[in-house]
Design an enzyme around this catalytic site. Structure first.
Site, PDB file in Angstrom:
ATOM      1  N   SER A  99      -6.858  -1.072   1.576  1.00 39.77           N
ATOM      2  CA  SER A  99      -5.385  -1.087   1.586  1.00 39.77           C
ATOM      3  C   SER A  99      -4.769  -2.470   1.560  1.00 39.77           C
ATOM      4  O   SER A  99      -3.582  -2.618   1.253  1.00 39.77           O
ATOM      5  CB  SER A  99      -4.879  -0.324   2.820  1.00 39.77           C
ATOM      6  OG  SER A  99      -5.251   1.035   2.750  1.00 39.77           O
ATOM      7  N   THR A 100      -5.544  -3.504   1.883  1.00 37.80           N
ATOM      8  CA  THR A 100      -4.984  -4.865   1.820  1.00 37.80           C
ATOM      9  C   THR A 100      -4.678  -5.277   0.383  1.00 37.80           C
ATOM     10  O   THR A 100      -3.969  -6.264   0.153  1.00 37.80           O
ATOM     11  CB  THR A 100      -5.951  -5.887   2.442  1.00 37.80           C
ATOM     12  OG1 THR A 100      -7.244  -5.741   1.846  1.00 37.80           O
ATOM     13  CG2 THR A 100      -6.057  -5.698   3.944  1.00 37.80           C
TER      14      THR A 100
END
Length: 596
Positions: free
Chosen positions: A316-317
């Site tokens: 998700s980064t």
């Protein structure tokens, strides 16, 4: 009767034969001596002609070789210092102690010397006594190496013993005063003074001073003629290699990382702090680490800086980067809203959110706040797969960032034909899976959001600095514009909302506006097929201050146990690091958030 004069005459007038007979022996000897002298003179003259004429050039060359020597003076390796001039690596003179047992008078002397030496070396007395007495009793002819890397203070004490059999050999050694604090960046040198890791390896040419050989003359006894020694023979080059690393921040960062790793029983972890404006790295910490002064006590894998050398799927980064791509291509607008069902089908595959939430619909900011995989798939489906793939290539995926540390791995990106033809590939890439990169590359990409859209080159070398303070900086690639300032600013504002109201709350620092994104990514199996069950990499990447972003901080923790998410494991690390960064850089508090 004869007179006396007549008798004398008669004596003198002897027969000629008698006279020749008496004088023949001396005359022969005279001829012999003259003959020998003449022959010797002829031999000497011939030999002189042979030496002075026939072999004159050969003998002249041999004489010059005997009277001339070439000496290369010892030139220590350059110091390595941090940005505040704190010494990180320096050469020093050390000693190795050898003992020759055969030089002891008796076993009692060997035992007495062993006790004195043991006290000076802080070694067990019994061990040293056994070593020296056994050596004496076994009549060893070779020296026994007892200790190495002894300081001058210890060596002076040993010299004062004036004991038989003790031999101190002087040599040069590399000292790392900060020990583990900066080992991941500085690296170490081996016994041959050759760099094996860190800048000691990658900056070998800058750290080795040039030392040319000098031609000196000797007298007949082999002693150097002092009047022939050049003036610059003992000249010292005081130039140092200065890094961008801040030792204070490096130390506090390592402490914060270790605490969380112990709390969650993690396999390994790392933190990177980078100035988004120019790419200079203020802190780079990887755990587990090692003490470069005692590198021989560690396994080889300890020298591997996995933040540069290992790949992982960012999860998700990477979502903020995808949002920036979609905004730049104008397939979405910041106020767009997408439905957020629990599951979405893509090419026969089911994609779910990491956590089940009752969100009927989410804005772009809400997708980042709740880290919605389903929402991200819908966002990136608005982009043609070939356009999306071209963007991933433009960002540098599949390449290295070109950091000035060694052994950086190249990211992995599937071939374009497979990416474009299979709908599941763009879908998984939308939430950071299906490709891999290094943590340092993720920092570079988030720095592009912080600095207004430019890719800068991460680096730890500030340059060579002389004793006058003059700096010789390395040539770095020019920043590459990839996002417009408007797009970067829009995404940064969304990341602030993630910290204020989303999964990044644990990174909040009172009085400061911070943006960031959490990540909890599955670990791919070795070989790239499938994922390891129950194994995750948690991460959080943050930036501050939001009103004028400058610093990017990434924390990555591999295989934490328990309730392990980016929000619970990595975000608190970033908070601690940012608090230290604020203090060290004297960053003033943020102004209140303007009301819309």
């Amino acid at each position: 009767m004869d007179t006396p004069r007549q008798s004398i005459r008669q004596k003198r007038k002897k027969p000629l034969s008698q006279q020749l007979k008496r004088s023949s022996v001396p005359y022969f000897r005279l001829l012999l001596v003259w003959g020998v002298l003449l022959a010797g003179g002829l031999v000497l003259a011939g030999n002189l002609y042979h030496l002075q004429v026939v072999h004159s050039s050969t003998l002249l060359r041999r004489a010059q070789q005997q009277q001339t020597t070439y000496i290369r003076p010892f030139v220590p390796r350059r110091q390595v210092v941090d940005r505040n001039d704190n010494v990180l690596a320096i050469d020093r003179q050390v000693y190795t102690l050898y003992v020759h047992p055969r030089l002891f008078k008796n076993v009692l002397e060997a035992e007495s010397v062993a006790k004195k030496v043991a006290a000076m070396l802080d070694r067990p007395t019994s061990d040293l006594v056994t070593l020296l007495t056994d050596g004496y009793n076994n009549d060893r002819n070779r020296g026994i190496r007892v200790a190495s890397a002894l300081s001058e203070e210890v060596a002076d004490k040993l010299k004062k013993l004036k004991a038989n059999g003790l031999d101190l050999v002087q040599e040069s050694s590399r000292l790392y005063p900060q020990e583990k604090v900066a080992a991941d960046v500085v690296g170490y040198v081996d016994r041959d003074h050759r760099g094996q890791a860190g800048v000691e390896y990658s900056q070998q040419k800058l750290l080795e001073r040039s030392a040319e050989s000098y031609k000196l003359r000797k007298d007949g006894k082999g002693v150097l003629l002092s009047d022939r020694v050049p003036e610059n023979f003992v000249h010292r080059d005081e130039t140092k290699l200065q890094l961008t690393i801040d030792t204070r921040l490096q130390r506090t960062t390592r402490i914060a990382l270790r605490e969380q790793m112990q709390k969650f029983n993690a396999k390994r972890g790392g933190v990177i702090v980078m100035d988004a404006h120019d790419g200079s790295i203020l802190s780079l910490v990887a755990e587990p680490s090692y003490n470069p002064n005692e590198y021989f006590n560690f396994e080889p894998h300890a020298f591997r800086n996995w933040l540069l050398a290992d790949l992982y799927e960012p999860g998700s980064t990477f979502k903020p980067i995808n949002i920036a791509i979609a905004l730049e291509e104008k397939v979405i607008k910041p106020d767009d809203v997408f439905p957020d069902p629990d599951v979405i089908k893509v090419g026969g595959w089911s994609i779910r959110n990491a956590e089940k939430e009752d969100n009927l619909a989410l804005s772009i900011t809400g997708i980042l706040q709740h880290s919605s995989n389903v929402g991200m798939v819908q966002v990136m489906q608005r982009l043609k797969p070939d356009v999306y793939y071209n963007w991933l290539q433009k960002l540098g995926l599949g390449k290295t960032v070109g950091i000035d540390l060694p052994f950086e791995a190249r990211g992995q990106l599937k071939n374009q034909a497979k990416f474009v033809s299979s709908p599941i590939e763009p879908a998984t890439a939308s939430f950071g899976q299906g490709f891999s990169l290094t943590p340092i590359q993720l920092v570079q990409l988030h720095a592009a959001l912080a600095n207004g859209g430019k890719l800068v080159t991460p680096h730890v070398v500030r340059g060579l600095i002389d004793n006058q303070g003059r700096l010789q900086q390395p040539n770095l690639p020019q920043p590459k514009a990839i996002f417009s300032p408007q797009t970067a600013q829009t995404v940064v504002k969304m990341l602030e909302a993630v910290v204020l109201e989303g999964s990044g709350k644990a990174s909040q620092v009172p009085g400061y506006r911070i943006g960031g994104k959490t990540g909890t990514a599955q670990k791919a199996n070795i070989g790239g097929r499938g994922y390891q069950r129950g194994a995750v990499i948690t991460s959080f990447v943050g930036m501050l201050p939001i009103e004028s972003p400058r610093y990017v901080v990434l924390a990555v923790v591999d295989e934490p146990k328990g309730i392990a998410y980016g929000s619970t494991v990595a975000a608190p690390i970033v908070k601690s690091v940012m608090e230290s960064l604020i203090s060290i850089e004297r960053i003033p508090p943020s102004q209140p958030i303007p009301k819309e």
